[in-house]
Scaffold this active site. Structure first.
Site, mmCIF file in Angstrom:
data_model
loop_
_atom_site.group_PDB
_atom_site.id
_atom_site.type_symbol
_atom_site.label_atom_id
_atom_site.label_comp_id
_atom_site.label_asym_id
_atom_site.label_seq_id
_atom_site.Cartn_x
_atom_site.Cartn_y
_atom_site.Cartn_z
ATOM 1 N N LYS A 22 0.834 -1.211 0.000
ATOM 2 C CA LYS A 22 0.000 0.000 0.000
ATOM 3 C C LYS A 22 0.863 1.254 0.000
ATOM 4 C CE LYS A 22 -1.554 1.624 4.090
ATOM 5 N NZ LYS A 22 -1.302 3.026 4.445
ATOM 6 N N ARG A 93 -3.027 10.964 4.380
ATOM 7 C CA ARG A 93 -1.906 11.889 4.235
ATOM 8 C C ARG A 93 -1.126 11.712 2.938
ATOM 9 N NH1 ARG A 93 0.475 14.492 8.116
ATOM 10 N NH2 ARG A 93 2.508 13.866 7.329
ATOM 11 N N PRO A 123 3.036 16.665 11.077
ATOM 12 C CA PRO A 123 3.109 17.860 10.223
ATOM 13 C C PRO A 123 3.718 17.546 8.853
ATOM 14 C CG PRO A 123 4.743 17.959 12.002
ATOM 15 C CD PRO A 123 3.977 16.692 12.207
ATOM 16 N N VAL A 124 3.673 18.540 7.952
ATOM 17 C CA VAL A 124 4.266 18.363 6.615
ATOM 18 C C VAL A 124 5.355 19.423 6.369
ATOM 19 C CG1 VAL A 124 2.373 17.151 5.455
ATOM 20 C CG2 VAL A 124 2.322 19.655 5.615
ATOM 21 N N ASP A 125 5.917 19.935 7.460
ATOM 22 C CA ASP A 125 6.910 21.006 7.312
ATOM 23 C C ASP A 125 8.115 20.584 6.474
ATOM 24 O OD1 ASP A 125 7.281 19.273 9.524
ATOM 25 O OD2 ASP A 125 8.744 20.612 10.426
ATOM 26 N N LEU A 126 8.553 19.328 6.625
ATOM 27 C CA LEU A 126 9.723 18.891 5.846
ATOM 28 C C LEU A 126 9.388 18.817 4.355
ATOM 29 C CD1 LEU A 126 11.321 16.031 8.011
ATOM 30 C CD2 LEU A 126 11.671 18.494 8.112
ATOM 31 N N ILE A 330 8.939 6.652 16.481
ATOM 32 C CA ILE A 330 8.584 7.382 15.245
ATOM 33 C C ILE A 330 7.383 8.309 15.470
ATOM 34 C CG2 ILE A 330 8.016 7.161 12.785
ATOM 35 C CD1 ILE A 330 10.697 5.859 13.390
ATOM 36 N N ARG A 400 -8.493 -0.135 4.987
ATOM 37 C CA ARG A 400 -7.555 0.803 4.355
ATOM 38 C C ARG A 400 -6.281 0.095 3.924
ATOM 39 N NH1 ARG A 400 -5.876 5.603 7.764
ATOM 40 N NH2 ARG A 400 -4.662 5.782 5.859
HETATM 41 C C1 EPZ Z 1 4.864 6.686 6.182
HETATM 42 O O1 EPZ Z 1 4.227 7.798 6.792
HETATM 43 C C2 EPZ Z 1 3.832 5.580 6.137
HETATM 44 N N1 EPZ Z 1 2.675 6.009 5.374
HETATM 45 C C3 EPZ Z 1 3.401 5.210 7.551
HETATM 46 O O2 EPZ Z 1 2.509 4.123 7.484
HETATM 47 C C4 EPZ Z 1 4.642 4.783 8.332
HETATM 48 O O3 EPZ Z 1 4.275 4.511 9.653
HETATM 49 C C5 EPZ Z 1 5.687 5.891 8.296
HETATM 50 O O4 EPZ Z 1 5.995 6.265 6.925
HETATM 51 C C6 EPZ Z 1 6.994 5.515 8.976
HETATM 52 O O5 EPZ Z 1 7.521 4.357 8.382
HETATM 53 C C7 EPZ Z 1 2.709 5.983 4.059
HETATM 54 O O6 EPZ Z 1 3.691 5.645 3.425
HETATM 55 C C8 EPZ Z 1 1.465 6.352 3.352
HETATM 56 P P1 EPZ Z 1 7.249 9.968 8.112
HETATM 57 P P2 EPZ Z 1 4.880 9.238 6.722
HETATM 58 O O7 EPZ Z 1 7.199 11.212 7.317
HETATM 59 O O8 EPZ Z 1 5.625 9.352 5.450
HETATM 60 C C9 EPZ Z 1 7.372 13.429 11.439
HETATM 61 C C10 EPZ Z 1 0.467 2.997 7.861
HETATM 62 O O9 EPZ Z 1 -0.115 2.533 8.860
HETATM 63 N N2 EPZ Z 1 7.292 14.393 10.337
HETATM 64 O O10 EPZ Z 1 8.402 9.050 7.932
HETATM 65 O O11 EPZ Z 1 3.823 10.220 7.015
HETATM 66 C C11 EPZ Z 1 6.110 12.578 11.594
HETATM 67 O O12 EPZ Z 1 5.116 13.264 12.312
HETATM 68 C C12 EPZ Z 1 1.140 4.350 7.912
HETATM 69 O O13 EPZ Z 1 0.510 2.413 6.771
HETATM 70 C C13 EPZ Z 1 7.407 15.755 10.604
HETATM 71 O O14 EPZ Z 1 7.554 16.178 11.755
HETATM 72 O O15 EPZ Z 1 5.890 9.147 7.930
HETATM 73 C C14 EPZ Z 1 6.662 11.355 12.285
HETATM 74 O O16 EPZ Z 1 6.750 11.593 13.661
HETATM 75 C C15 EPZ Z 1 0.982 5.028 9.241
HETATM 76 N N3 EPZ Z 1 7.346 16.633 9.559
HETATM 77 C C16 EPZ Z 1 8.061 11.209 11.690
HETATM 78 O O17 EPZ Z 1 8.387 12.490 11.136
HETATM 79 C C17 EPZ Z 1 7.196 16.220 8.257
HETATM 80 O O18 EPZ Z 1 7.143 17.066 7.351
HETATM 81 C C18 EPZ Z 1 8.195 10.172 10.570
HETATM 82 O O19 EPZ Z 1 7.130 10.350 9.650
HETATM 83 C C19 EPZ Z 1 7.090 14.838 7.993
HETATM 84 C C20 EPZ Z 1 7.150 13.936 9.055
#
Ligand code: EPZ
Length: 421
Positions: A22, A93, A123-126, A330, A400
């Site tokens: 997915k 997201r 957040p999506v700041d990165l 995480i 989902r």
């Molecule tokens: C992906 O989410 C996956 N989703 C998640 O799977 C997975 O848990 C996660 O990666 C970690 O492996 C998809 O691929 C659709 P991150 P993502 O950006 O990309 C913080 C599932 O159940 N962060 O690696 O959103 C964030 O809040 C889902 O299938 C910022 O602060 O995860 C988190 O604490 C759930 N700012 C950490 O970084 C940002 O701009 C890692 O998130 C982006 C992220």
């Protein structure tokens, strides 16, 4: 609303076939925005999330067709609009990853911010900083990211302060058509990143280093169509492996990539489960030693233990012999399954990002409620070992990310069914 009913106590045996991932499929779908030729994704899971992403892409002008052979054809010949409204973004997201490709294709875009979710603020700041480094001017207006790049996107050096899967993928999707070279430092190394890079390269992009901490993308003028097989879903495979660890039995997990689950195999062997990779696509899981041992576990970015398997591992630890400390590094709020597992008789204390699970000899069936995708499947695993009947409600979360979960578990011998209403 549908519910899942489980009568616990059966061991699992036979074989189960894993779908495409997915979390890879959703970003590969976004890549269809980058070319006016058809992108064909094979080994595509049929899930609520992939249908939702298809709706958004349809709105943006990409035609999608689901074929009988588990393929999806996506064709963005002429894009209709660079506007992604709140209703088509808020539920998931991954939809936010259309922003970069829309800027690349239209020069401007307006995409709703995805908002928080149950497992944390997220957040999506990165994502935004990466696009800004590539020359996008972005304003946040009334819940939307409004972006323009009048001179197009250009290459940039982007050093992520911490690892983000989504931001790494988003930056790659934006950089492939940018002018010049983009270097991503401290990039995520998940197999889904490598899968996206492989697909983009086969579409004519120039991405190197995916799977390592530094990814270099040389911008090209255009991308073309391609047929790409979605990488196997390591989280679905790991979930069935942990179901066997909990319930006992002997199961072959097929059409998966055992090499992507090294950290899980390490923990499973430590608790006494036999893990035998058969070949590059199949692993056999055997557990007939009675109770598993309790071990500690900490989630980490790949190649560490995946946060998306933390809830399922906790379900196994509920009946392990001893106490286990589970640390979630995480997401800040990813223990919502703990109180539901406690309803089944588990002994779990949560302190911030740590949970202490003291194994109990038995769980007892009860009504429980799913709170997010991976949390819900952990309740199903707990239901497989609980004495009596467990009823899991709010299973739209499960739909989902797990296609045919109850059919697959029932084929392995579990007493599980879905009921409507
Ligand atoms: C992906 O989410 C996956 N989703 C998640 O799977 C997975 O848990 C996660 O990666 C970690 O492996 C998809 O691929 C659709 P991150 P993502 O950006 O990309 C913080 C599932 O159940 N962060 O690696 O959103 C964030 O809040 C889902 O299938 C910022 O602060 O995860 C988190 O604490 C759930 N700012 C950490 O970084 C940002 O701009 C890692 O998130 C982006 C992220």
């Amino acid at each position: 609303m549908d519910r899942i009913l489980i009568k616990g106590g059966n061991t699992l045996s036979g074989s189960v076939r894993i779908n495409g991932a997915k979390n890879s499929a959703l970003k590969l779908m976004a890549a269809a925005l980058l070319t006016d030729e058809p992108l064909i994704l094979t080994n595509m899971p049929d899930l609520a999330d992939s249908r939702f992403m298809a709706h958004l892409l349809n709105h943006l002008g990409v035609e999608t067709e689901r074929r009988d052979d588990r393929a999806m054809v996506l064709h963005g010949k002429t894009l209709a609009t660079p506007f992604a409204p709140y209703d088509l973004v808020r539920k998931m997201r991954a939809t936010f990853n259309v922003l970069g490709p829309l800027i690349a294709r239209h020069g401007h875009a307006r995409v709703s911010l995805p908002g928080g979710c149950a497992i944390g603020a997220r957040p999506v700041d990165l994502h935004l900083k990466a696009l800004q480094a590539m020359g996008a001017q972005i304003e946040l207006e009334e819940g939307y990211a409004v972006a323009k790049a009048p001179k197009g996107l250009h290459g940039a050096l982007i050093n992520f302060p911490f690892i983000s899967v989504g931001a790494t993928e988003h930056a790659m999707l934006a950089a492939v058509l940018a002018d010049g070279d983009t270097v991503l430092e401290n990039a995520a190394r998940e197999p889904e990143i490598t899968d996206l890079a492989d697909c983009l390269n086969a579409m004519g992009a120039s991405v190197s280093g995916a799977g390592g901490a530094t990814i270099t993308i040389r911008g090209v003028g255009s991308l073309h169509g391609h047929t790409h097989r979605v990488v196997p879903d390591r989280i679905e495979a790991g979930t069935y492996a942990l179901a066997v660890a909990a319930a006992g039995g002997d199961v072959r997990i097929e059409n998966c990539a055992p090499e992507h689950l090294g950290a899980l195999w390490d923990r499973m062997r430590a608790i006494g489960v036999t893990v035998e990779p058969q070949d590059a696509q199949c692993v056999r899981i055997v557990q007939n030693n009675g109770r598993c041992a309790a071990v500690d576990m900490e989630t980490q970015a790949y190649p560490g233990f995946p946060t998306d398997l933390q809830a399922q591992f906790m379900a196994v630890m509920c009946c392990a012999d001893g106490a286990s400390i589970i640390r979630e590094t995480i997401f800040e709020n990813r223990f919502m399954h703990a109180p539901e597992l406690v309803r089944l008789g588990a002994d779990i204390m949560v302190h911030g990002r740590e949970a202490v699970v003291r194994g109990v000899p038995v769980l007892h069936g009860a009504p429980v409620m799913a709170t997010d995708l991976r949390a819900s499947v952990s309740l199903v695993i707990a239901g497989l070992i609980a004495q009596g009947n467990t009823e899991v409600s709010r299973i739209y979360h499960l739909d989902r990310g797990f296609e045919g979960l109850e059919q697959k578990l029932s084929a392995l011998g579990a007493d599980i069914k879905r009921v409507s209403g």
